[in-house]
Scaffold this motif. Structure first.
Motif, mmCIF file in Angstrom:
data_model
loop_
_atom_site.group_PDB
_atom_site.id
_atom_site.type_symbol
_atom_site.label_atom_id
_atom_site.label_comp_id
_atom_site.label_asym_id
_atom_site.label_seq_id
_atom_site.Cartn_x
_atom_site.Cartn_y
_atom_site.Cartn_z
ATOM 1 N N ILE A 4 0.816 -1.228 0.000
ATOM 2 C CA ILE A 4 0.000 0.000 0.000
ATOM 3 C C ILE A 4 0.850 1.279 0.000
ATOM 4 C CG2 ILE A 4 -1.850 -1.232 1.236
ATOM 5 C CD1 ILE A 4 -1.077 0.816 3.611
ATOM 6 N N HIS A 5 2.172 1.125 -0.018
ATOM 7 C CA HIS A 5 3.052 2.305 -0.018
ATOM 8 C C HIS A 5 4.293 1.987 -0.833
ATOM 9 C CE1 HIS A 5 5.390 5.507 2.599
ATOM 10 N NE2 HIS A 5 5.522 5.698 1.289
ATOM 11 N N CYS A 6 4.358 2.550 -2.048
ATOM 12 C CA CYS A 6 5.446 2.199 -2.964
ATOM 13 C C CYS A 6 5.670 3.323 -3.979
ATOM 14 C CB CYS A 6 5.077 0.901 -3.694
ATOM 15 S SG CYS A 6 6.430 0.200 -4.647
ATOM 16 N N HIS A 7 6.914 3.762 -4.099
ATOM 17 C CA HIS A 7 7.249 4.856 -5.023
ATOM 18 C C HIS A 7 7.666 4.266 -6.372
ATOM 19 C CE1 HIS A 7 7.126 8.023 -1.880
ATOM 20 N NE2 HIS A 7 7.321 6.977 -1.102
ATOM 21 N N ILE A 8 6.736 3.520 -6.958
ATOM 22 C CA ILE A 8 7.042 2.771 -8.184
ATOM 23 C C ILE A 8 6.765 3.584 -9.449
ATOM 24 C CG2 ILE A 8 4.737 1.689 -8.348
ATOM 25 C CD1 ILE A 8 6.190 -0.905 -9.241
ATOM 26 N N PRO A 41 3.381 8.189 -4.890
ATOM 27 C CA PRO A 41 4.445 9.195 -4.999
ATOM 28 C C PRO A 41 4.287 10.267 -3.919
ATOM 29 C CG PRO A 41 2.847 9.455 -6.777
ATOM 30 C CD PRO A 41 2.493 8.195 -6.051
ATOM 31 N N HIS A 42 5.387 10.949 -3.626
ATOM 32 C CA HIS A 42 5.343 12.031 -2.632
ATOM 33 C C HIS A 42 4.426 13.162 -3.074
ATOM 34 C CE1 HIS A 42 8.474 10.552 -0.005
ATOM 35 N NE2 HIS A 42 9.273 10.354 -1.034
ATOM 36 N N PHE A 43 3.759 13.745 -2.089
ATOM 37 C CA PHE A 43 3.044 15.011 -2.304
ATOM 38 C C PHE A 43 3.534 15.922 -1.191
ATOM 39 C CE2 PHE A 43 -0.255 18.146 -2.199
ATOM 40 C CZ PHE A 43 -0.715 18.240 -3.505
ATOM 41 N N THR A 78 -1.237 8.647 -3.192
ATOM 42 C CA THR A 78 -0.105 9.555 -2.974
ATOM 43 C C THR A 78 0.268 9.447 -1.498
ATOM 44 O OG1 THR A 78 -1.731 11.348 -2.845
ATOM 45 C CG2 THR A 78 -0.204 11.457 -4.685
ATOM 46 N N GLU A 79 1.460 9.944 -1.167
ATOM 47 C CA GLU A 79 1.901 10.045 0.223
ATOM 48 C C GLU A 79 1.963 11.533 0.540
ATOM 49 O OE1 GLU A 79 5.919 8.731 0.932
ATOM 50 O OE2 GLU A 79 5.650 8.713 3.105
ATOM 51 N N VAL A 80 0.951 11.993 1.269
ATOM 52 C CA VAL A 80 0.812 13.436 1.495
ATOM 53 C C VAL A 80 1.510 13.841 2.790
ATOM 54 C CG1 VAL A 80 -0.820 15.331 1.779
ATOM 55 C CG2 VAL A 80 -1.426 13.372 0.346
ATOM 56 N N ALA A 137 2.241 7.052 7.562
ATOM 57 C CA ALA A 137 3.404 6.327 7.040
ATOM 58 C C ALA A 137 4.513 6.250 8.090
ATOM 59 C CB ALA A 137 3.920 7.016 5.773
ATOM 60 N N HIS A 138 5.064 5.085 8.224
ATOM 61 C CA HIS A 138 6.256 4.803 9.046
ATOM 62 C C HIS A 138 6.480 5.685 10.287
ATOM 63 C CE1 HIS A 138 7.701 8.072 6.530
ATOM 64 N NE2 HIS A 138 7.653 7.321 5.455
ATOM 65 N N PRO A 139 5.549 5.684 11.238
ATOM 66 C CA PRO A 139 5.774 6.462 12.465
ATOM 67 C C PRO A 139 7.020 6.000 13.225
ATOM 68 C CG PRO A 139 3.924 4.948 12.755
ATOM 69 C CD PRO A 139 4.278 4.930 11.299
ATOM 70 N N THR A 195 6.139 -1.426 1.978
ATOM 71 C CA THR A 195 7.581 -1.379 1.676
ATOM 72 C C THR A 195 8.152 0.033 1.610
ATOM 73 O OG1 THR A 195 7.356 -1.271 -0.735
ATOM 74 C CG2 THR A 195 7.336 -3.478 0.295
ATOM 75 N N ASP A 196 7.374 1.020 1.136
ATOM 76 C CA ASP A 196 7.927 2.346 0.869
ATOM 77 C C ASP A 196 9.153 2.217 -0.046
ATOM 78 O OD1 ASP A 196 8.251 5.082 0.927
ATOM 79 O OD2 ASP A 196 9.008 5.184 2.994
ATOM 80 N N ALA A 197 9.092 1.236 -0.961
ATOM 81 C CA ALA A 197 10.216 0.999 -1.876
ATOM 82 C C ALA A 197 10.391 2.199 -2.800
ATOM 83 C CB ALA A 197 9.959 -0.255 -2.695
ATOM 84 N N HIS A 198 11.647 2.515 -3.136
ATOM 85 C CA HIS A 198 11.949 3.661 -3.991
ATOM 86 C C HIS A 198 12.648 3.269 -5.293
ATOM 87 C CE1 HIS A 198 10.763 6.238 -0.684
ATOM 88 N NE2 HIS A 198 11.075 7.319 -1.366
ATOM 89 N N ASN A 199 13.304 2.113 -5.294
ATOM 90 C CA ASN A 199 14.055 1.692 -6.483
ATOM 91 C C ASN A 199 14.408 0.203 -6.319
ATOM 92 O OD1 ASN A 199 16.473 1.716 -4.741
ATOM 93 N ND2 ASN A 199 16.274 3.948 -4.894
HETATM 94 FE FE FE2 Z 1 7.180 6.961 1.062
#
Ligand code: FE2
Length: 235
Positions: A4-8, A41-43, A78-80, A137-139, A195-199
């Motif tokens: 549910i959290h991925c910068h793909i 993606p980031h907002f 998005t991740e706001v 996200a990730h507290p 995951t909050d994966a970025h690459n």
């Molecule tokens: Fe993120």
């Protein structure tokens, strides 16, 4: 599984830089057992990824995954960042950012890295009143939550969900994030794992995080967790 959290999404933030990297990330996720990904993606001030861009890029990536036979379903999001209450309010009013999944019943929010936003409880309450469940996200990665053990439980009490990162649980963000992430699971305060994966290096590794969750909370709790995460895209 569903991430549910991925910068793909390619070329929108500090995640995947191009379509090839997005596809490579999707292949890693598929091998790991993931079949659904909410693109987030980031907002924030640095990357203001508007909802229309999310939808356009998502379709582009979806076409490429289809073409290459990677069987992953994508969902908008998005991740706001709560840059400030004013920033959040303005963009929510203008519907600038994408809620999670097509039902749009959840929103992924992130604290500033510098300090806790004292307007958070009010924002959380207003979202809940509007029928939207905020997911933080990730507290476990933020020192102000680790240092004040009452802060996060008070938000959870209101109805906030948390998203604990697989990378924290395996120790990739250091011992403090790992300890607090595991403490959240032990306390029943880990509502989702992502995951909050970025690459392809900071890569999709949901299986590793879920294995730790299951080891700590048990198989029945994992089934519940997966159902909760699935409800975000199912409505
Ligand atoms: Fe993120």
């Amino acid at each position: 599984m569903i991430d549910i959290h991925c910068h793909i999404l390619h070329g929108v933030d500090d995640g995947a830089k191009d379509l090839a990297e997005s596809v490579a990330m999707a292949r890693i996720a598929y091998e790991d057992g993931v079949r659904d990904i909410i693109v987030t993606p980031h907002f924030n001030h640095g990357f203001l990824t508007m909802a229309d861009v999310v939808h356009r890029k998502l379709e582009e990536l979806e076409r490429e995954l289809d073409r290459q036979g990677v069987d992953i379903r994508l969902h908008p999001g998005t991740e706001v960042q709560l840059v400030s209450a004013a920033f959040f309010d303005e963009h929510r009013r203008n519907r600038s950012f994408a809620l999670l999944g097509r039902p749009g019943t959840h929103l992924l929010i992130e604290q500033r890295w510098s300090d806790y936003d004292p307007g958070t409880p009010e924002i959380v309450q207003r979202l809940l009143d509007a029928g939207v469940t905020p997911i933080l996200a990730h507290p476990e990665r933020h020192p102000f939550f680790r240092d004040d053990p009452e802060l996060l439980p008070q938000l959870i009490e209101l109805g906030l969900w948390t998203q604990v990162s697989a990378d924290s649980l395996v120790g990739n963000f250091g011992p403090d994030a790992q300890r607090y992430g595991r403490a959240l699971i032990a306390a029943g305060h880990a509502h989702t794992i992502a995951t909050d994966a970025h690459n392809v290096n900071r890569k999709p590794n949901l299986g590793a995080g879920m294995a730790i969750y299951e080891e700590m909370a048990g198989a029945a709790a994992r089934t519940e967790l997966e159902a909760r995460m699935r409800s975000i895209v199912a409505g």
